[in-house]
Write an enzyme that holds these catalytic residues in place. Structure first.
Site, PDB file in Angstrom:
ATOM      1  N   ARG A 117       8.288  -7.902  -4.708  1.00  0.00           N
ATOM      2  CA  ARG A 117       8.573  -9.293  -4.351  1.00  0.00           C
ATOM      3  C   ARG A 117       8.526  -9.536  -2.856  1.00  0.00           C
ATOM      4  O   ARG A 117       8.914  -8.680  -2.060  1.00  0.00           O
ATOM      5  CB  ARG A 117       9.968  -9.697  -4.861  1.00  0.00           C
ATOM      6  CG  ARG A 117      10.150  -9.543  -6.353  1.00  0.00           C
ATOM      7  CD  ARG A 117      11.510 -10.024  -6.781  1.00  0.00           C
ATOM      8  NE  ARG A 117      11.713  -9.853  -8.221  1.00  0.00           N
ATOM      9  CZ  ARG A 117      12.730 -10.374  -8.901  1.00  0.00           C
ATOM     10  NH1 ARG A 117      13.654 -11.058  -8.254  1.00  0.00           N
ATOM     11  NH2 ARG A 117      12.826 -10.193 -10.202  1.00  0.00           N
ATOM     12  N   HIS A 127       9.720  -7.581   2.218  1.00  0.00           N
ATOM     13  CA  HIS A 127       9.295  -7.368   0.833  1.00  0.00           C
ATOM     14  C   HIS A 127       9.939  -6.116   0.286  1.00  0.00           C
ATOM     15  O   HIS A 127      10.304  -5.201   1.027  1.00  0.00           O
ATOM     16  CB  HIS A 127       7.769  -7.277   0.718  1.00  0.00           C
ATOM     17  CG  HIS A 127       7.189  -6.003   1.247  1.00  0.00           C
ATOM     18  ND1 HIS A 127       7.074  -4.855   0.507  1.00  0.00           N
ATOM     19  CD2 HIS A 127       6.683  -5.695   2.469  1.00  0.00           C
ATOM     20  CE1 HIS A 127       6.523  -3.907   1.222  1.00  0.00           C
ATOM     21  NE2 HIS A 127       6.278  -4.381   2.434  1.00  0.00           N
ATOM     22  N   CYS A 128      10.097  -6.100  -1.052  1.00  0.00           N
ATOM     23  CA  CYS A 128      10.572  -4.897  -1.732  1.00  0.00           C
ATOM     24  C   CYS A 128       9.399  -4.318  -2.512  1.00  0.00           C
ATOM     25  O   CYS A 128       8.250  -4.436  -2.084  1.00  0.00           O
ATOM     26  CB  CYS A 128      11.767  -5.219  -2.625  1.00  0.00           C
ATOM     27  SG  CYS A 128      11.432  -6.498  -3.856  1.00  0.00           S
ATOM     28  N   MET A 129       9.647  -3.720  -3.645  1.00  0.00           N
ATOM     29  CA  MET A 129       8.570  -3.067  -4.382  1.00  0.00           C
ATOM     30  C   MET A 129       7.581  -4.063  -4.974  1.00  0.00           C
ATOM     31  O   MET A 129       6.387  -3.797  -5.049  1.00  0.00           O
ATOM     32  CB  MET A 129       9.159  -2.211  -5.506  1.00  0.00           C
ATOM     33  CG  MET A 129      10.027  -1.076  -5.015  1.00  0.00           C
ATOM     34  SD  MET A 129       9.105   0.189  -4.135  1.00  0.00           S
ATOM     35  CE  MET A 129       8.203   0.932  -5.489  1.00  0.00           C
TER      36      MET A 129
END
Length: 357
Positions: A75, A71-73
């Protein structure tokens, strides 16, 4: 197209405006009931994240169709075995999912600020985690009771794994200085002391490895502990920030030994190339960051968790932990150096300078 919440809001608003507004008396405050309500809210949020996780997995073909997830910030980034399995309409219908798309060969589900908690819920369902979060896959194993022996083993494990990750930087930088010493005026005399190549090998590249050691170790320690690696690097950067170094340099001329952090006295010292100061700070930073992540709402966590973590850690580090680490490092460094011959070769004292400030 499926109706969205924005399509329904005007209707609800119209109905709401027709209802009479009556004044409401605030119920008497009860601290015990307030704590109970907060616990119920946290449990509801946890259950909601678990629901989102299960519905996302169902919409992409189940956990067996997932190769790995990260995961990113905002998504979820999912690698799939069968890329035809995801149902975009089902994803968009999930309450708590803001959208989905393909990007870079990954299926991305937009969740928002609470994406780390949804990610954790998916990992707990048996999906392979990506990146540095692999160590969290063993959270379901039975926990062993803590003992003095286990505490000692955990400390040694933390120190050894953190230092092992930094060995390539230390060895690479030390090799450049070693070559400079061999080729320089002290031995083969192939390079003059004022030559560009000698300065490049002896100072420039060597300092790139050792001067920024608190930043490298902050990253490595954060990786071992499971806290944000960028915060670990930032904590290391605080110890060697140019403004702080300038304060220390100016104080050396006036004889000043302390500065003030939030009105608390902090010892002035140069912490570049040190090890113990940042290693003492990181476990505390880990717990502080976990606390703020738990109590701050998801929509505010991206900005306020790192801000408040560093707001607390700057005085705790510079006023307490860092000076303690510096004193311990100096003592250990002096002890190690007492076994040497006291000559400054520029290479043999690399390990000593890492411990002392």
């Amino acid at each position: 197209m499926l109706p969205t919440r924005s399509d329904e809001e005007p209707v609800l608003l119209g109905i709401d405006l027709l209802e009479p507004r009556l004044p409401r008396m605030a119920p008497p405050r009860n601290d015990q009931s307030s704590r109970g309500s907060n616990a119920l809210i946290r449990e509801a949020k946890m259950a909601d994240n678990e629901r989102i996780a299960k519905e996302v997995l169902a919409a992409i073909g189940g956990k067996d169709n997932v190769t790995s997830i990260a995961h990113c910030m905002t998504r979820l980034r999912i690698n799939l075995k069968d890329e035809s399995a995801p149902d975009d309409d089902k994803i968009k219908a999930i309450k708590g999912a803001l959208g989905c798309q393909w990007s870079g060969g990954q299926y991305q589900v937009i969740i928002g600020q609470n994406v780390p908690k949804v990610y954790d819920a998916i990992v707990k369902l048996g999906v392979s985690a990506g990146g540095a979060i692999d160590e969290n896959l063993d959270t379901n194993l039975p926990k062993k009771p803590w003992s003095a022996k286990r505490v000692g083993q955990a400390i040694l494990d933390y120190l050894s794994k953190t230092m092992v990750a930094a060995i390539p930087v230390m060895m690479g930088a030390a090799m450049f200085r070693t070559i400079a010493v061999i080729a320089g005026p002290g031995m083969l005399n192939l390079w003059a002391a004022d030559s560009d190549i000698y300065n490049l090998f002896y100072n420039w590249i060597y300092d790139a490895g050792y001067y920024f050691m608190p930043i490298y170790l902050g990253y490595s320690a954060a990786q071992q502990l499971g806290c944000p690696k960028m915060l670990g690097m930032m904590m290391g950067g605080v110890l060697i920030a140019p403004d702080f170094v300038n304060i220390v340099t100016a104080a050396a001329e006036t004889g000043q030994t302390f500065t003030s952090i939030y009105g608390i006295p902090a010892m002035l010292n140069i912490y570049s190339s040190t090890v113990l100061p940042i290693l003492l700070c990181m476990p505390v930073l880990w717990q502080v960051e976990k606390f703020f992540k738990r109590v701050i709402p998801d929509m505010l966590s991206t900005a306020f968790v790192p801000f408040l973590t560093m707001f607390v850690m700057v005085p705790v580090g510079l006023c307490a932990l860092v000076p303690i680490g510096s004193v311990l490092g100096n003592a250990i460094g002096d002890f190690m150096f007492s076994f040497g011959n006291g000559e400054d070769t520029g290479v043999a004292d690399s390990g000593t300078c890492l411990l002392s400030s």
